[in-house]
Design a protein around this motif. Structure first.
Motif, PDB file in Angstrom:
ATOM      1  N   LEU A   1       0.790  -1.231   0.000  1.00  0.00           N
ATOM      2  CA  LEU A   1       0.000   0.000   0.000  1.00  0.00           C
ATOM      3  C   LEU A   1       0.820   1.278   0.000  1.00  0.00           C
ATOM      4  N   THR A   2       2.062   1.221   0.405  1.00  0.00           N
ATOM      5  CA  THR A   2       2.888   2.415   0.551  1.00  0.00           C
ATOM      6  C   THR A   2       3.287   2.970  -0.808  1.00  0.00           C
ATOM      7  N   ASP A   3       3.184   4.282  -0.966  1.00  0.00           N
ATOM      8  CA  ASP A   3       3.544   4.892  -2.248  1.00  0.00           C
ATOM      9  C   ASP A   3       5.068   4.866  -2.439  1.00  0.00           C
ATOM     10  N   ILE A   4       5.496   4.978  -3.681  1.00  0.00           N
ATOM     11  CA  ILE A   4       6.905   4.862  -4.043  1.00  0.00           C
ATOM     12  C   ILE A   4       7.764   5.907  -3.332  1.00  0.00           C
ATOM     13  N   GLY A   5       7.291   7.119  -3.242  1.00  0.00           N
ATOM     14  CA  GLY A   5       8.049   8.166  -2.563  1.00  0.00           C
ATOM     15  C   GLY A   5       8.333   7.820  -1.110  1.00  0.00           C
ATOM     16  N   SER A   6       7.342   7.287  -0.431  1.00  0.00           N
ATOM     17  CA  SER A   6       7.521   6.897   0.970  1.00  0.00           C
ATOM     18  C   SER A   6       8.473   5.717   1.099  1.00  0.00           C
ATOM     19  N   LEU A   7       8.400   4.764   0.155  1.00  0.00           N
ATOM     20  CA  LEU A   7       9.334   3.641   0.168  1.00  0.00           C
ATOM     21  C   LEU A   7      10.767   4.135   0.010  1.00  0.00           C
ATOM     22  N   ARG A   8      10.973   5.022  -0.928  1.00  0.00           N
ATOM     23  CA  ARG A   8      12.317   5.554  -1.180  1.00  0.00           C
ATOM     24  C   ARG A   8      12.858   6.255   0.059  1.00  0.00           C
ATOM     25  N   THR A   9      12.022   7.044   0.695  1.00  0.00           N
ATOM     26  CA  THR A   9      12.449   7.774   1.888  1.00  0.00           C
ATOM     27  C   THR A   9      12.745   6.831   3.045  1.00  0.00           C
ATOM     28  N   ALA A  10      11.832   5.919   3.318  1.00  0.00           N
ATOM     29  CA  ALA A  10      11.979   5.020   4.470  1.00  0.00           C
ATOM     30  C   ALA A  10      13.158   4.072   4.325  1.00  0.00           C
ATOM     31  N   LEU A  11      13.388   3.585   3.107  1.00  0.00           N
ATOM     32  CA  LEU A  11      14.451   2.603   2.885  1.00  0.00           C
ATOM     33  C   LEU A  11      15.757   3.234   2.433  1.00  0.00           C
ATOM     34  N   GLY A  12      15.709   4.511   2.106  1.00  0.00           N
ATOM     35  CA  GLY A  12      16.881   5.111   1.480  1.00  0.00           C
ATOM     36  C   GLY A  12      17.117   4.457   0.130  1.00  0.00           C
ATOM     37  N   ALA A  13      16.027   4.061  -0.505  1.00  0.00           N
ATOM     38  CA  ALA A  13      16.081   3.276  -1.739  1.00  0.00           C
ATOM     39  C   ALA A  13      16.219   4.171  -2.963  1.00  0.00           C
ATOM     40  N   ASP A  14      16.878   3.638  -3.970  1.00  0.00           N
ATOM     41  CA  ASP A  14      16.917   4.349  -5.243  1.00  0.00           C
ATOM     42  C   ASP A  14      15.663   3.983  -6.042  1.00  0.00           C
ATOM     43  N   GLN A  15      15.502   4.615  -7.181  1.00  0.00           N
ATOM     44  CA  GLN A  15      14.302   4.403  -7.986  1.00  0.00           C
ATOM     45  C   GLN A  15      14.202   2.955  -8.480  1.00  0.00           C
ATOM     46  N   VAL A  16      15.333   2.314  -8.770  1.00  0.00           N
ATOM     47  CA  VAL A  16      15.317   0.938  -9.272  1.00  0.00           C
ATOM     48  C   VAL A  16      14.726  -0.008  -8.226  1.00  0.00           C
ATOM     49  N   LEU A  17      15.159   0.122  -6.969  1.00  0.00           N
ATOM     50  CA  LEU A  17      14.612  -0.724  -5.907  1.00  0.00           C
ATOM     51  C   LEU A  17      13.134  -0.413  -5.684  1.00  0.00           C
ATOM     52  N   ALA A  18      12.785   0.849  -5.629  1.00  0.00           N
ATOM     53  CA  ALA A  18      11.385   1.219  -5.428  1.00  0.00           C
ATOM     54  C   ALA A  18      10.502   0.653  -6.544  1.00  0.00           C
ATOM     55  N   ASP A  19      10.984   0.730  -7.779  1.00  0.00           N
ATOM     56  CA  ASP A  19      10.225   0.169  -8.904  1.00  0.00           C
ATOM     57  C   ASP A  19      10.101  -1.346  -8.791  1.00  0.00           C
ATOM     58  N   ALA A  20      11.167  -2.011  -8.335  1.00  0.00           N
ATOM     59  CA  ALA A  20      11.130  -3.468  -8.174  1.00  0.00           C
ATOM     60  C   ALA A  20      10.116  -3.866  -7.111  1.00  0.00           C
ATOM     61  N   ILE A  21      10.077  -3.113  -6.015  1.00  0.00           N
ATOM     62  CA  ILE A  21       9.096  -3.397  -4.968  1.00  0.00           C
ATOM     63  C   ILE A  21       7.687  -3.207  -5.516  1.00  0.00           C
ATOM     64  N   GLU A  22       7.474  -2.108  -6.217  1.00  0.00           N
ATOM     65  CA  GLU A  22       6.144  -1.824  -6.770  1.00  0.00           C
ATOM     66  C   GLU A  22       5.721  -2.882  -7.785  1.00  0.00           C
ATOM     67  N   SER A  23       6.633  -3.302  -8.652  1.00  0.00           N
ATOM     68  CA  SER A  23       6.258  -4.261  -9.694  1.00  0.00           C
ATOM     69  C   SER A  23       6.006  -5.661  -9.140  1.00  0.00           C
TER      70      SER A  23
END
Length: 71
Positions: free
Chosen positions: A23-45
Motif C-alpha cells: 500500500l505504501t507509495d513509491i516516494g515513501s518507500l524511497r524515503t523510508a528505505l533510502g532506496a533508489d528508484q530501481v529498488l522502489a520500482d522493483a518493490i512496486e512491480s
C-alpha cells in the motif's frame, strides 16, 4: 520503520512504525528505505506480496541481510 507485506486483515489502531509494502507509495518507500528508484520500482512491480518472504526475495536483490534487517 519496518517494511512488511500483509494480507487484508482487520486492524485496531494504527502502527506508525510499520509500512505495508502493498500500500505504501513509491516516494515513501524511497524515503523510508533510502532506496533508489530501481529498488522502489522493483518493490512496486512485485505487488501484491502475500508473504514477507516474497518481499524479502525482492529486497535481497538490492540489499544485504544487515540492510534488510534495518529496513
Amino acid at each position: 520503520m519496518a517494511l512488511v507485506s500483509t494480507t487484508a486483515v482487520a486492524q485496531v489502531g494504527q502502527n506508525d512504525t510499520i509500512m505495508d509494502a502493498n500500500l505504501t507509495d513509491i516516494g515513501s518507500l524511497r524515503t523510508a528505505l533510502g532506496a533508489d528508484q530501481v529498488l522502489a520500482d522493483a518493490i512496486e512491480s512485485g505487488r501484491p506480496y502475500t508473504s514477507a518472504l516474497q518481499l524479502d526475495a525482492v529486497l535481497s536483490q538490492f540489499m544485504d541481510e544487515d540492510q534488510r534487517e534495518e529496513a
